[in-house]
Design a protein around this motif. Structure first.
Motif, PDB file in Angstrom:
ATOM      1  N   GLY A  37      21.993   9.758  38.677  1.00 59.52           N
ATOM      2  CA  GLY A  37      21.050  10.650  39.346  1.00 59.52           C
ATOM      3  C   GLY A  37      21.564  12.025  39.703  1.00 59.52           C
ATOM      4  O   GLY A  37      20.763  12.908  39.999  1.00 59.52           O
ATOM      5  N   VAL A  48      21.767  12.892  34.448  1.00 61.32           N
ATOM      6  CA  VAL A  48      20.416  13.480  34.439  1.00 61.32           C
ATOM      7  C   VAL A  48      20.025  13.648  32.970  1.00 61.32           C
ATOM      8  O   VAL A  48      20.852  13.452  32.084  1.00 61.32           O
ATOM      9  N   CYS A  73      17.370   7.751  35.209  1.00 63.78           N
ATOM     10  CA  CYS A  73      18.833   7.850  35.158  1.00 63.78           C
ATOM     11  C   CYS A  73      19.471   7.016  36.268  1.00 63.78           C
ATOM     12  O   CYS A  73      19.033   7.068  37.425  1.00 63.78           O
ATOM     13  N   ARG A 103      20.669   8.373  43.223  1.00 62.80           N
ATOM     14  CA  ARG A 103      19.704   7.956  42.197  1.00 62.80           C
ATOM     15  C   ARG A 103      18.307   8.494  42.502  1.00 62.80           C
ATOM     16  O   ARG A 103      17.564   8.858  41.602  1.00 62.80           O
ATOM     17  N   THR A 112      15.416  13.466  36.197  1.00 62.50           N
ATOM     18  CA  THR A 112      16.004  12.133  36.056  1.00 62.50           C
ATOM     19  C   THR A 112      15.053  11.154  35.362  1.00 62.50           C
ATOM     20  O   THR A 112      15.369   9.967  35.269  1.00 62.50           O
ATOM     21  N   SER A 159      21.579  20.354  31.816  1.00 59.32           N
ATOM     22  CA  SER A 159      20.455  19.603  32.379  1.00 59.32           C
ATOM     23  C   SER A 159      19.125  20.198  31.903  1.00 59.32           C
ATOM     24  O   SER A 159      19.005  21.404  31.704  1.00 59.32           O
TER      25      SER A 159
END
Ligand code: AMP
Ligand code: MG
Length: 292
Positions: A159, A26, A156, A238, A137, A127
């Protein structure tokens, strides 16, 4: 502040600023891990409690943690979505929450690695979401929450957040499931893991990754409901956070989330869905109750 290039990101980080960076898991809110004031800025921005330690990201984390034979075996997954908790070396207390262990990772995203090559210090990065909310993401997700410079690395690939393996105790254990699954960890280590429930990660909360809507975990979502529908584990991982965000924007009272097949990263998907679904709110009058 909006999107910045890699030289600008490196310059800002050297100056003690916070920059959002892409990783394969992430997006992270990164700061110089050796600059206490810079790391404090990350906690303040996120609204993250000081006892929730951060992961240290480096090209080579060995100067920051004591590596034993087990750590070297698991390092085969680097660069990649695996974090190791090890006895610390000289790392500021603000990164580790004052613990005698430090969590370290080599991120597997080319832009993150390129950035680390521009720097002569490691990055502390959680994150890039406000505490308790859904992880980002994409660069656009980050900018919805923070007015920070963002280094854009696209969507990303994994994910969900990295697998965290605790190697600081006699028997290794998984503190948080991720894309490197338990079988992969055991295979590299050549030994069994301690049961996960014995060793909760500091800062691991039952409620996390939560959108505004109530999330209800199901095997099959009702037809025509606002729902995250099942797909292959890697695809589900994802898409997970981007879809939760997109569905939440529609303003539903409930988002149904179909459980993922619990193989590979599917175990991590279900872990995040359970935390998104966990609610301390009183059950409504509907027949569906939040799943713990
Ligand atoms: P995040 O960066 O938001 O994905 O979360 C990082 C997580 O890593 C923390 O919430 C902890 O669960 C874990 N962690 C970081 N440092 C340590 C440590 N020293 N010991 C155990 N777990 C850690
Ligand atoms: Mg987080």
């Amino acid at each position: 502040m909006g999107l910045v290039d890699i030289e600008t990101a490196a310059r800002l980080l050297r100056a003690g600023e916070v920059v959002a960076i892409p990783t394969e898991t992430v997006y992270g809110l990164a700061a110089n891990a050796l600059d206490e004031a810079a790391v404090r800025r990350v906690f303040a921005l996120k609204g993250r409690p000081a006892d929730h330690p951060l992961i240290l990201h480096a090209r080579d984390p060995r100067p920051w943690a004591h590596f034993d034979a087990r750590a070297e075996r698991l390092a085969v997954y680097w660069p990649g979505p695996l974090t190791l908790v090890l006895p610390r070396r000289a790392v500021p207390d603000v990164v580790t929450g004052g613990r005698d262990t430090v969590a370290v990772r080599v991120p597997g995203h080319p832009v993150a690695l390129d950035l680390l090559d521009h720097l002569d210090f490691p990055l502390a990065a959680p994150s890039a979401n406000r505490f308790g909310q859904v992880s980002p993401t994409t660069a656009a997700h980050v900018l919805q929450a923070f007015a920070v410079p963002v280094l854009d690395g696209g969507a990303c690939g994994v994910g969900v957040e990295s697998t965290i393996v605790d190697l600081s105790r006699p028997q290794p254990s998984i503190l948080r499931p991720g894309a490197i699954d338990a079988d992969a960890v055991c295979l590299a280590l050549g030994e069994e893991l301690a049961p996960a429930s014995d060793t909760p990660a500091p800062g691991t909360l039952p409620s996390h990754y939560a959108p505004r809507a109530r999330v209800v975990l199901v095997d099959h979502a009702p037809p025509d409901s606002v729902a995250l529908r099942r797909r292959a584990p890697a695809d589900y991982a994802r898409a997970l956070y981007a879809e939760l965000r997109a569905l939440d924007v529609q303003g539903p009272e409930v988002i149904y989330a179909e459980r993922c097949e619990p193989v590979g990263v599917g175990v991590a998907v279900n872990d995040r869905l359970e935390r998104a679904a966990y609610s301390v709110r009183p059950p409504s009058t509907s027949t569906t109750r939040p799943v713990k």
